[in-house]
Scaffold this active site. Structure first.
Site: not given
Length: 257
Positions: A30, A32, A53, A90, A214, A238
């Site tokens: 996925e 980010k 969060r 998100e 994941k 990243k």
């Protein structure tokens, strides 16, 4: 990435002497999204609470503001919804909208936002939901939690056993899911996914700073376990920070005590 893959594969088979080279397990890749995480709570199919969060255990309730985000369904688009549902995702400001917001702030004599993520965080904390609505935030859902005993009597939806199934469930229920998510067969596919989006992400209409990988099967996720801070069954990869030249316009010197 390789170390992470080896560590959790070892956890799948506590007997480390067992050969696992022929064991294939899928992963989900996925993007980010560079935004702000939200937790959405639904009761009998209706949105009742939205929270940030925060520190991981306690966040801010921002339900009134989140109701103005058009990509967040106020009610699930399914018959016989579960008694409760929690959705994580998100929220973000698209690049074009971010540019428009900064232009408007310049005209008003206000300071520009530094980046879309900060602008999104500030927007979610606005006291006036009308301001939030005017900034046109967007939202991608990426995980969900259902009652284990819930069964949809219409047989349209089911109890997901994989992350990939959960994403399809979310789409069927009316949530917006990132279209660039992929089901990855092995580590080589993960490496290709990461490499591809390192350049392709520049063409997207929203900001990203990496990818998240994941373990697909929930039973394998449970075997992998979690630390007290994060799940072992997922890893965020990243990309290096973008470097560019900058022109120094002014320098101010100050003398301390």
């Amino acid at each position: 990435l390789g170390d992470w893959h080896s560590r959790i594969e070892t956890r799948f088979y506590r007997d480390t002497s067992k050969q696992t080279n022929n064991f294939a397990w899928e992963m989900v890749g996925e993007l980010k999204i560079d935004g702000n995480a939200l937790a959405l709570s639904y009761v009998n199919g209706v949105l009742v609470r939205a929270a940030t969060r925060g520190d991981g255990s306690k966040g801010e309730e921002i339900t009134a503001n989140v109701r103005t985000i058009t990509s967040v369904p106020l009610s699930l688009q399914i018959k016989n919804p579960p008694p409760w549902l929690e959705v994580r995702g998100e929220t973000f400001i698209p690049n074009k909208q971010f540019s428009t917001i900064n232009k408007e702030r310049i005209l008003k004599g206000e300071n520009q936002f530094a980046n879309p993520r900060n602008a999104c965080a500030g927007t979610l904390r606005q006291l006036d939901p009308k301001v939030v609505a005017s900034r046109h935030l967007d939202f991608f859902a990426y995980s969900m939690h259902l009652p284990k005993e819930w069964i949809n009597q219409t047989n349209i939806l089911y109890q997901p056993t994989e992350q990939w199934q959960a994403l399809q469930w979310l789409k069927a229920a009316g949530f917006k899911v990132n279209p660039n998510t992929e089901l990855l067969k092995d580590l080589h596919a993960v490496e290709d996914f990461y490499s591809n989006w390192e350049t392709q992400r520049q063409k997207l209409p929203y900001a990203t700073d990496g990818v998240v990988i994941k373990v697909n099967e929930f039973t394998l996720q449970q075997k992998a376990g979690s630390t007290h801070k994060a799940p072992r069954w997922a890893i965020a990869l990243k990309y290096p920070a973008v470097e560019a030249p900058s022109k120094l316009i002014n320098l101010t010197c100050q003398v301390g005590r």
